[in-house]
Design an enzyme around this catalytic site. Structure first.
Site, PDB file in Angstrom:
ATOM      1  CD  GLU A 173      -2.706  -1.271   2.543  1.00 47.98           C
ATOM      2  OE1 GLU A 173      -2.654  -0.342   3.347  1.00 47.98           O
ATOM      3  OE2 GLU A 173      -3.410  -2.283   2.722  1.00 47.98           O
ATOM      4  CD  GLU A 283      -4.872  -7.706   2.328  1.00 45.53           C
ATOM      5  OE1 GLU A 283      -5.701  -6.940   2.843  1.00 45.53           O
ATOM      6  OE2 GLU A 283      -3.646  -7.490   2.335  1.00 45.53           O
TER       7      GLU A 283
HETATM    8  O1  G3I Z   1      -3.835  -6.769  19.530  1.00 40.23           O
HETATM    9  C1  G3I Z   1      -4.476  -5.579  19.973  1.00 40.23           C
HETATM   10  C2  G3I Z   1      -5.106  -5.789  21.300  1.00 40.23           C
HETATM   11  O2  G3I Z   1      -4.096  -6.056  22.244  1.00 40.23           O
HETATM   12  C3  G3I Z   1      -5.916  -4.548  21.674  1.00 40.23           C
HETATM   13  O3  G3I Z   1      -6.578  -4.764  22.873  1.00 40.23           O
HETATM   14  C4  G3I Z   1      -6.935  -4.225  20.593  1.00 40.23           C
HETATM   15  C5  G3I Z   1      -7.707  -2.940  20.888  1.00 40.23           C
HETATM   16  O4  G3I Z   1      -8.120  -2.283  19.709  1.00 40.23           O
HETATM   17  O5  G3I Z   1      -6.240  -4.043  19.395  1.00 40.23           O
HETATM   18  C6  G3I Z   1      -5.542  -5.190  18.967  1.00 40.23           C
HETATM   19  O6  G3I Z   1      -4.894  -4.886  17.763  1.00 40.23           O
HETATM   20  C7  G3I Z   1      -5.713  -4.797  16.636  1.00 40.23           C
HETATM   21  C8  G3I Z   1      -5.179  -5.800  15.601  1.00 40.23           C
HETATM   22  O7  G3I Z   1      -5.886  -5.661  14.389  1.00 40.23           O
HETATM   23  C9  G3I Z   1      -5.319  -7.246  16.067  1.00 40.23           C
HETATM   24  O8  G3I Z   1      -6.659  -7.603  16.231  1.00 40.23           O
HETATM   25  C10 G3I Z   1      -5.643  -3.389  16.071  1.00 40.23           C
HETATM   26  O9  G3I Z   1      -6.265  -2.489  16.957  1.00 40.23           O
HETATM   27  C11 G3I Z   1      -6.303  -3.322  14.731  1.00 40.23           C
HETATM   28  O10 G3I Z   1      -6.050  -2.044  14.162  1.00 40.23           O
HETATM   29  C12 G3I Z   1      -5.730  -4.378  13.823  1.00 40.23           C
HETATM   30  O11 G3I Z   1      -6.418  -4.334  12.596  1.00 40.23           O
HETATM   31  C13 G3I Z   1      -5.804  -5.007  11.534  1.00 40.23           C
HETATM   32  C14 G3I Z   1      -5.558  -4.011  10.403  1.00 40.23           C
HETATM   33  O12 G3I Z   1      -5.022  -4.704   9.281  1.00 40.23           O
HETATM   34  C15 G3I Z   1      -4.584  -2.913  10.813  1.00 40.23           C
HETATM   35  O13 G3I Z   1      -4.479  -1.980   9.802  1.00 40.23           O
HETATM   36  C16 G3I Z   1      -6.736  -6.093  11.059  1.00 40.23           C
HETATM   37  O14 G3I Z   1      -6.849  -7.099  12.072  1.00 40.23           O
HETATM   38  C17 G3I Z   1      -6.219  -6.731   9.771  1.00 40.23           C
HETATM   39  O15 G3I Z   1      -7.195  -7.579   9.233  1.00 40.23           O
HETATM   40  C18 G3I Z   1      -5.926  -5.639   8.764  1.00 40.23           C
HETATM   41  O16 G3I Z   1      -5.384  -6.220   7.600  1.00 40.23           O
HETATM   42  C19 G3I Z   1      -5.091  -5.324   6.534  1.00 40.23           C
HETATM   43  C20 G3I Z   1      -3.951  -5.916   5.746  1.00 40.23           C
HETATM   44  O17 G3I Z   1      -2.868  -6.194   6.586  1.00 40.23           O
HETATM   45  C21 G3I Z   1      -3.522  -4.986   4.608  1.00 40.23           C
HETATM   46  N1  G3I Z   1      -4.639  -4.655   3.774  1.00 40.23           N
HETATM   47  C22 G3I Z   1      -5.824  -4.144   4.449  1.00 40.23           C
HETATM   48  C23 G3I Z   1      -6.262  -5.115   5.550  1.00 40.23           C
HETATM   49  C24 G3I Z   1      -7.535  -4.660   6.184  1.00 40.23           C
HETATM   50  O18 G3I Z   1      -7.351  -3.438   6.832  1.00 40.23           O
END
Ligand code: G3I
Length: 367
Positions: A173, A283
């Site tokens: 990205e 994805e």
């Molecule tokens: O692990 C922490 C946890 O400790 C905490 O309590 C909680 C509170 O919000 O957050 C947790 O982390 C989260 C993490 O996912 C794991 O679940 C983050 O906040 C959250 O922002 C994160 O989101 C991920 C996102 O990428 C970040 O940009 C999504 O799971 C994941 O599916 C997503 O994947 C991305 C690809 O890598 C790239 N393309 C887009 C795609 C969707 O956004």
């Protein structure tokens, strides 16, 4: 019956037994009585229907191989991507500390199940520790320091998974969503801000040196938007002309029930394949949430529309199978998706909240 000759009686009995056996075979056949599999009690999973097309992958976390979800994962998919745990902030949380355990666990379980593993991702603006690009006072580090940190990170991570991870989303990205054709890169990306575009060829070179057999991808979303597609195409063309080891393009495919169109999907595949790159949909999900929709329900209308969308998309994928080397879903089932935020449910996948195949699933395997 009593008064009938013995030959006729034996004949009737034989006929009844034959009929009974036929009915049992008919009803228990893995294809089901109507020629398609009648539920996940059959032995075929999504990957088996697509075995002559491309691997079918899924984004997972460290616990996705447990219990019923684990069975679903192993039955339907033959490739996995770590949804989060290989990303820089998670695998390399501090300068002198790598956290291998969650990713190693996924890789080991995937390998035990005979699945391929995609690596995601080595360089991204998100989920990257601030320590990588900032100094102790929170100011951006110099270009030299940034490049040295990136090189160390990429070399260490790719070497760690050498021979286990068959391909990597090296860069994720970097292209801007701006409608302005001249605004090429995301200017919020800290790596770009510090290094300019100079780091891009380098990160592919470092990944290639660490594992010359790994297939190296560029990965992005909104790749069917004509303006963004053109920018990505131009960047890839330039990198290839410079001899940069880049072998594939990952089209993320975070889609909705109206977008993109069949033609746009086809055009993206053909355009990127014309550069000699392999295409993967990395994805895939199809959200049922629209801007004005505030409901949490998966209504029959949404079910039908989503089913038609998935049917169309997989028809195109099959048609273009020579150019496609993988289709990966972003999460396992509607039980949990990254799209379920703010109290809303997106129902974006082929398996429902009970891990059962949805109507869209049956359309995807009916060909
Ligand atoms: O692990 C922490 C946890 O400790 C905490 O309590 C909680 C509170 O919000 O957050 C947790 O982390 C989260 C993490 O996912 C794991 O679940 C983050 O906040 C959250 O922002 C994160 O989101 C991920 C996102 O990428 C970040 O940009 C999504 O799971 C994941 O599916 C997503 O994947 C991305 C690809 O890598 C790239 N393309 C887009 C795609 C969707 O956004």
């Amino acid at each position: 019956m009593k008064n009938k000759p013995i030959l006729i009686r034996t004949g009737i009995t034989l006929l009844s037994v034959t009929l009974l056996v036929a009915v049992i075979i008919f009803l228990t056949s893995s294809k089901g009585p109507w020629g398609i599999d009648s539920g996940q009690q059959d032995t075929k999973g999504l990957k088996d229907y697509y075995k002559n097309f491309f691997p079918i992958g899924v984004a997972v976390g460290p616990n996705s191989f447990d219990g019923a979800t684990g069975e679903l994962v192993k039955k339907n998919f033959n490739s996995v991507t770590c949804e989060n745990v290989m990303k820089p902030a998670l695998i390399h949380p501090e300068q002198n500390r790598y956290n291998w355990e969650p990713a190693d666990k996924i890789v080991a379980q995937a390998q035990a199940a005979g699945m391929k593993v995609r690596g995601h991702t080595l360089c991204w603006h998100a989920q990257t520790g601030a320590w990588m690009t900032k100094d102790a006072e929170g100011k951006p580090v110099s270009k030299e320091v940034a490049l040295a940190r990136l090189k160390e990170h990429i070399t260490t991570v790719v070497s760690h998974f050498k021979g286990k991870v068959y391909c990597w989303d090296v860069l994720n990205e970097i292209i801007s969503d701006s409608a302005n054709v001249n605004k090429m890169y995301m200017d919020t990306d800290p790596w770009f801000n510090i290094c300019g575009e100079e780091y891009i060829p380098k990160i592919y070179q470092w990944a290639h040196e660490a594992d010359p057999d790994a297939i190296l991808f560029y990965n992005d979303y909104n790749t069917e938007n004509p303006v963004k597609r053109e920018k990505i195409y131009n960047m890839l063309k330039k990198l290839l002309a410079q001899g940069v080891p880049i072998h594939g393009v990952g089209l993320q495919a975070h889609w909705n029930m109206n977008n993109p169109t069949e033609d746009q999907i086809r055009e993206s595949i053909d355009k990127f394949a014309s550069l000699g790159l392999k295409i993967q949909f990395t994805e895939l999900d199809v959200t049922t949430i629209s801007r004005r929709d505030t409901s949490r329900a998966f209504t029959p209308e949404k079910e039908k529309k989503q089913m038609e969308f998935y049917k169309m998309a997989f028809k195109v994928f099959r048609e273009k199978k020579d150019k496609i080397t993988g289709v990966t879903f972003w999460n396992v089932s509607d039980r949990g998706s990254w799209l379920d935020r703010g109290g809303r449910k997106a129902y974006p996948l082929l398996f429902d909240t009970n891990n059962q195949p949805k109507k869209a699933y049956w359309e995807v395997v009916k060909f």
